[in-house]
Write an enzyme that holds these catalytic residues in place. Structure first.
Site, PDB file in Angstrom:
ATOM      1  N   VAL A  12       0.825  -1.206   0.000  1.00 54.52           N
ATOM      2  CA  VAL A  12       0.000   0.000   0.000  1.00 54.52           C
ATOM      3  C   VAL A  12       0.860   1.258   0.000  1.00 54.52           C
ATOM      4  CG1 VAL A  12      -1.723   1.325   1.287  1.00 54.52           C
ATOM      5  CG2 VAL A  12      -1.932  -1.158   1.108  1.00 54.52           C
ATOM      6  N   LEU A 158      -7.304  -1.080  -3.243  1.00 55.53           N
ATOM      7  CA  LEU A 158      -6.438  -1.459  -4.356  1.00 55.53           C
ATOM      8  C   LEU A 158      -6.498  -2.956  -4.599  1.00 55.53           C
ATOM      9  CD1 LEU A 158      -3.264   0.629  -3.402  1.00 55.53           C
ATOM     10  CD2 LEU A 158      -5.228   1.328  -4.798  1.00 55.53           C
ATOM     11  N   LYS A 212     -14.279  -0.228   4.587  1.00 56.86           N
ATOM     12  CA  LYS A 212     -13.286  -1.114   3.967  1.00 56.86           C
ATOM     13  C   LYS A 212     -13.595  -2.577   4.261  1.00 56.86           C
ATOM     14  CE  LYS A 212      -9.703  -2.841   2.016  1.00 56.86           C
ATOM     15  NZ  LYS A 212      -8.313  -2.488   2.281  1.00 56.86           N
ATOM     16  N   ASN A 216     -14.811  -5.531   1.404  1.00 57.14           N
ATOM     17  CA  ASN A 216     -14.049  -6.753   1.142  1.00 57.14           C
ATOM     18  C   ASN A 216     -14.819  -8.009   1.504  1.00 57.14           C
ATOM     19  OD1 ASN A 216     -11.887  -5.489   0.006  1.00 57.14           O
ATOM     20  ND2 ASN A 216     -10.484  -5.803   1.708  1.00 57.14           N
ATOM     21  N   TYR A 259     -16.812 -15.662 -10.347  1.00 59.38           N
ATOM     22  CA  TYR A 259     -16.118 -16.796 -10.951  1.00 59.38           C
ATOM     23  C   TYR A 259     -15.809 -17.856  -9.903  1.00 59.38           C
ATOM     24  CZ  TYR A 259     -15.565 -14.085 -15.209  1.00 59.38           C
ATOM     25  OH  TYR A 259     -15.806 -13.357 -16.359  1.00 59.38           O
ATOM     26  N   ALA A 260     -16.231 -19.079 -10.193  1.00 61.19           N
ATOM     27  CA  ALA A 260     -15.883 -20.203  -9.320  1.00 61.19           C
ATOM     28  C   ALA A 260     -14.419 -20.578  -9.547  1.00 61.19           C
ATOM     29  CB  ALA A 260     -16.782 -21.396  -9.618  1.00 61.19           C
ATOM     30  N   GLY A 261     -13.792 -21.104  -8.515  1.00 65.93           N
ATOM     31  CA  GLY A 261     -12.388 -21.479  -8.653  1.00 65.93           C
ATOM     32  C   GLY A 261     -11.891 -22.232  -7.442  1.00 65.93           C
ATOM     33  N   GLY A 265      -7.583 -15.819  -1.952  1.00 69.93           N
ATOM     34  CA  GLY A 265      -6.430 -15.722  -1.055  1.00 69.93           C
ATOM     35  C   GLY A 265      -5.960 -14.285  -1.013  1.00 69.93           C
ATOM     36  N   CYS A 268      -5.800  -9.417   1.712  1.00 69.08           N
ATOM     37  CA  CYS A 268      -6.974  -8.623   2.119  1.00 69.08           C
ATOM     38  C   CYS A 268      -8.178  -9.461   2.508  1.00 69.08           C
ATOM     39  CB  CYS A 268      -7.356  -7.659   0.987  1.00 69.08           C
ATOM     40  SG  CYS A 268      -6.126  -6.364   0.705  1.00 69.08           S
TER      41      CYS A 268
END
Length: 447
Positions: A12, A158, A212, A216, A259-261, A265, A268
């Site tokens: 940051v 960010l 914030k 997230n 999106y699946a995945g 990680g 944040c």
């Protein structure tokens, strides 16, 4: 032009400082790590972020960006001092604020003129007030109560891999302050970045801090929800890619973060989800949705391992697995909380040999997987990773993995098995080359 001090030269701090400098401000970046500062003076960066190195080099050359280990030098004549140090998670999931408080203490000990202190790091609700108290106490101890200051919350938004672009063209700028004059100065600082009329939002400090976390956790929730639906598709049928298209067409939902995945990680989402859970716990409130988001994500990181176990069995002795992608996402070298940590360690514990390629994260991976060094080989080319492989595992969706030479892969691999943790490939195309194909939420070969 404003003189600005950044305390902390991590992800940051470095991005923020370089971007402010590029808009004509004089920026001093301060860090206690002498080696890091020496490297930064030579434009040797501690992180990979697209466009950042060029930004640092240009502003170093033109004299607007400087680096030092002396905080007193950094805040001398500065109007603004940003605290951008790390807030890593403690064992209980709460944010470790020791670096924040140490920075506040150092600022209070050195400042001798009016200063706006800005908490840019992600911090729990109430931290800005604690920073104010620490600085006030340091001024009192040295009989400098006459020195004025204000403390502002200015959370960062960010995305790693697009941080420079995000800072230069923000969706919004959130500023937490109860001081009208300070708010106007902050608006002036950010005015060059919002020429496209995106808003600068002024609010109280606690709302800014909570914004914030709320943002997230909301985004993490979308990812976990899609991963849970994907697992259900693999059981009862359906294709998660079709489902994503169907729900994204609803303007109330939109297309982002659907999106699946293999799980999210980075520095944040995991940290902020756990901190919100912990904040609720400390205040007697069960954060049920945030808790479920975290639990689903942890389960998702094991999903590819479960597929591999189902295909090859519990013991993988003598087997060789190629891995494409180690960083938690493309366009970064960040390995923090990356799904690859769970996948690679699990396969090694089952007896497998790993041959891994990542365009940027190999150096970082070598440190993270230091205890597994005898079981991992790192290669400099994606095709080297598939040589004699019993299977290829795609974990991170770097662009160069999207259209590989399947004919070349076929000639190199021992067994034609592909585990696609990012749903990059088309069934029919893969089958033409004779590959067994396993993906997430597309009900291919099922569960």
């Amino acid at each position: 032009m404003m003189k600005i001090c950044m305390v902390g030269t991590g992800y940051v701090g470095l991005v923020t400082g370089a971007c402010f400098a590029d808009m004509g401000n004089e920026v001093w970046c301060v860090d206690v790590d002498e080696v890091k500062i020496t490297n930064l003076k030579a434009a040797i960066l501690p992180i990979y972020e697209p466009g950042l190195k060029e930004l640092v080099e240009r502003n170093l050359k033109e004299g607007r960006l400087r680096f030092t280990t002396e905080i007193k030098l950094g805040i001398e004549d500065a109007l603004l001092c940003f605290i951008t140090v790390g807030t890593p998670p403690c064992e209980d999931g709460s944010a470790d604020l020791s670096y924040i408080f140490s920075a506040a203490q150092a600022i209070g000990q050195c400042m001798n003129h009016y200063l706006i202190v800005v908490t840019k790091s992600t911090v729990p609700v109430g931290t800005t007030e604690k920073v104010r108290d620490i600085i006030r106490q340091e001024l009192k101890v040295s009989a400098r109560e006459h020195v004025g200051f204000d403390v502002v919350s200015n959370p960062e938004f960010l995305k790693e891999g697009a941080a420079v672009e995000d800072f230069m063209r923000p969706d919004r700028v959130v500023i937490g302050t109860e001081n009208i004059g300070t708010a106007e100065l902050m608006k002036q600082l950010y005015k060059p970045f919002v020429r496209n009329q995106n808003p600068i939002l002024i609010m109280d400090t606690k709302s800014a801090e909570m914004t914030k976390y709320a943002a997230n956790v909301m985004l993490a929730a979308r990812i976990s929800f899609m991963n849970e639906i994907a697992q259900l598709c693999d059981i009862v049928g359906g294709d998660i890619t079709n489902i994503r298209t169907g729900i994204a067409a609803d303007h109330r939902i939109g297309r982002q973060f659907l999106y699946a995945g293999a799980g999210y990680g980075g520095s944040c989402f995991p940290k902020d989800v756990k901190e919100l859970i912990n904040l609720g716990y400390k205040n007697g409130l069960e954060m049920a949705i945030a808790t479920a988001v975290h639990e689903v994500n942890e389960r998702q990181k094991h999903y590819l391992v479960d597929m591999i176990r189902k295909r090859f069995g519990e013991k993988l002795d003598g087997m060789r697995f190629g891995v494409w992608g180690l960083a938690f996402k493309p366009q970064t070298d960040d390995m923090r909380e990356a799904p690859s940590l769970v996948i690679v360690q699990s396969l090694i514990n089952m007896g497998a040999k790993i041959v891994a390629f990542d365009p940027q994260a190999i150096k970082e991976a070598q440190q993270v997987f230091e205890d597994y060094a005898d079981h991992i080989q790192y290669v400099g080319d994606m095709m080297e990773a598939v040589n004699d492989a019993d299977a290829l595992i795609l974990i991170t969706d770097w662009r160069q993995f999207r259209q590989p030479d399947f004919s070349d892969m076929k000639s190199r691999m021992r067994q034609l098995v592909l585990f696609d943790g990012r749903n990059q490939y088309d069934f029919e195309q893969i089958e033409k080359y004779g590959f067994e194909y396993y993906c997430i939420g597309r009900n291919y070969r099922g569960k």
